[in-house]
Design an enzyme around this catalytic site. Sequence first.
Site, PDB file in Angstrom:
ATOM      1  N   LYS A 157       1.442   0.349   9.326  1.00 34.02           N
ATOM      2  CA  LYS A 157       1.576   1.585   7.700  1.00 34.02           C
ATOM      3  C   LYS A 157       3.222   2.105   8.774  1.00 34.02           C
ATOM      4  O   LYS A 157       2.800   3.261   9.165  1.00 34.02           O
ATOM      5  CB  LYS A 157       0.555   2.279   8.047  1.00 34.02           C
ATOM      6  CG  LYS A 157       0.022   2.936   6.694  1.00 34.02           C
ATOM      7  CD  LYS A 157      -1.354   3.446   7.147  1.00 34.02           C
ATOM      8  CE  LYS A 157      -1.584   4.783   6.046  1.00 34.02           C
ATOM      9  NZ  LYS A 157      -1.633   3.599   4.695  1.00 34.02           N
TER      10      LYS A 157
HETATM   11  C1  LIG Z   1      -0.272  -0.362   1.190  1.00 36.34           C
HETATM   12  C2  LIG Z   1      -2.353   0.104   1.249  1.00 36.34           C
HETATM   13  N1  LIG Z   1      -2.831  -0.795   1.137  1.00 36.34           N
HETATM   14  C3  LIG Z   1      -4.175  -0.895   2.019  1.00 36.34           C
HETATM   15  C4  LIG Z   1      -4.280  -0.039   2.639  1.00 36.34           C
HETATM   16  C5  LIG Z   1      -5.561   0.915   3.096  1.00 36.34           C
HETATM   17  O1  LIG Z   1      -6.563   0.093   4.350  1.00 36.34           O
HETATM   18  P1  LIG Z   1      -7.380   0.925   5.160  1.00 36.34           P
HETATM   19  O2  LIG Z   1      -8.248   0.833   4.784  1.00 36.34           O
HETATM   20  O3  LIG Z   1      -6.834   0.671   6.428  1.00 36.34           O
HETATM   21  O4  LIG Z   1      -6.827   2.514   4.387  1.00 36.34           O
HETATM   22  C6  LIG Z   1      -3.583   1.820   2.935  1.00 36.34           C
HETATM   23  C7  LIG Z   1      -4.168   2.885   3.375  1.00 36.34           C
HETATM   24  O5  LIG Z   1      -3.851   3.894   3.171  1.00 36.34           O
HETATM   25  C8  LIG Z   1      -2.106   1.428   2.242  1.00 36.34           C
HETATM   26  O6  LIG Z   1      -1.300   2.117   2.849  1.00 36.34           O
END
Ligand SMILES: Cc1ncc(COP(=O)(O)O)c(C=O)c1O
Length: 311
Positions: A157
Amino acid sequence: MTLPNFAFFKGRIVPYSEAKVGVLTHTFNYGTGVFGGVRGYWNTEEEQLFLFRPYDHYQRFLESAKLMLMELPHTDADLVQFTLDLCRAEDFRTDCYIRPISYFADEIIGVRLHGLHADVAMMAIPFGSYVENEEGSHVTFSSWRRVDDNMIPARGKISGAYVNSAFIKTDAQRSGFDEAIVLNQDGHIAEGSAENFFIVRKGVVCTPPITDNILEGITRRTVIMLLRDDLGVEVVERPLDRTEVYLAEEAFFCGTGVQIAAITAVDHRPIGSGILGPITKELRRLYFDAVRGRFAKYRDFCVPVYPGKSR
Ligand SMILES: Cc1ncc(COP(=O)(O)O)c(C=O)c1O
């Protein structure tokens, strides 16, 4: 949006107004930060706030930091503790969202990752739904492509990668859609702008593999587990073509922010019968029980904020 009262900043909880960085800060200029997003769910019966899977979120946070060559002195347990301290300071009695960020605090000119000093900050705000149409979104395929592992790794992230997400989201919404699905460099489906993606095809749930340039989502893991272990549905991780989506019986996004959002139309084509499908509906029910600490089997995912209230 109302601003938070407090922030975790430079190792302690301070009034939010004191959590400030200079305009030369490396991450502010070059997008070199990594961040997370954790939800807290208020359970009315128990009068308790539960953080959902915070250890998993902070393990990914530390992995994202590792990709960026950030040396942080904190463990996942330290970061969970800071989050608990912050939520207690805010005294939330409602659903909330916690945003941790690790950033290069150096106030210098120079693009690089090495020889810099990283610091962690956290903020928390009351938070409800992230999307308006959780039971029936109309989405499109983005004309943008997902950042590639050899450009900015999508599995972490990383702040700078969210320029890609912002292009995807804005162009979708300005064209009248709720969200967009983005393809990777190979033309296979990656995910949404900030959420992972699933379809149901001939009764089997399918989702792109981690190697297709998606974020390693925590909700994605929860969803796969609930589908397999609690709904007894087959789940396959494999590359997905665009036109499979048009033929799918159901489709949905998942993520901490979006939770589980049904997609009922893509590019003006109805998905299945064009309404919330049975698997997505049942999955949403299980998910909301799990995150609020009402699903005994998954209670360990829920970390209580207020001592002495639960367990
Ligand atoms: C690009 C992206 N994909 C998927 C997700 C989902 O991830 P998570 O379930 O860990 O929040 C996020 C969450 O912020 C994201 O920014």
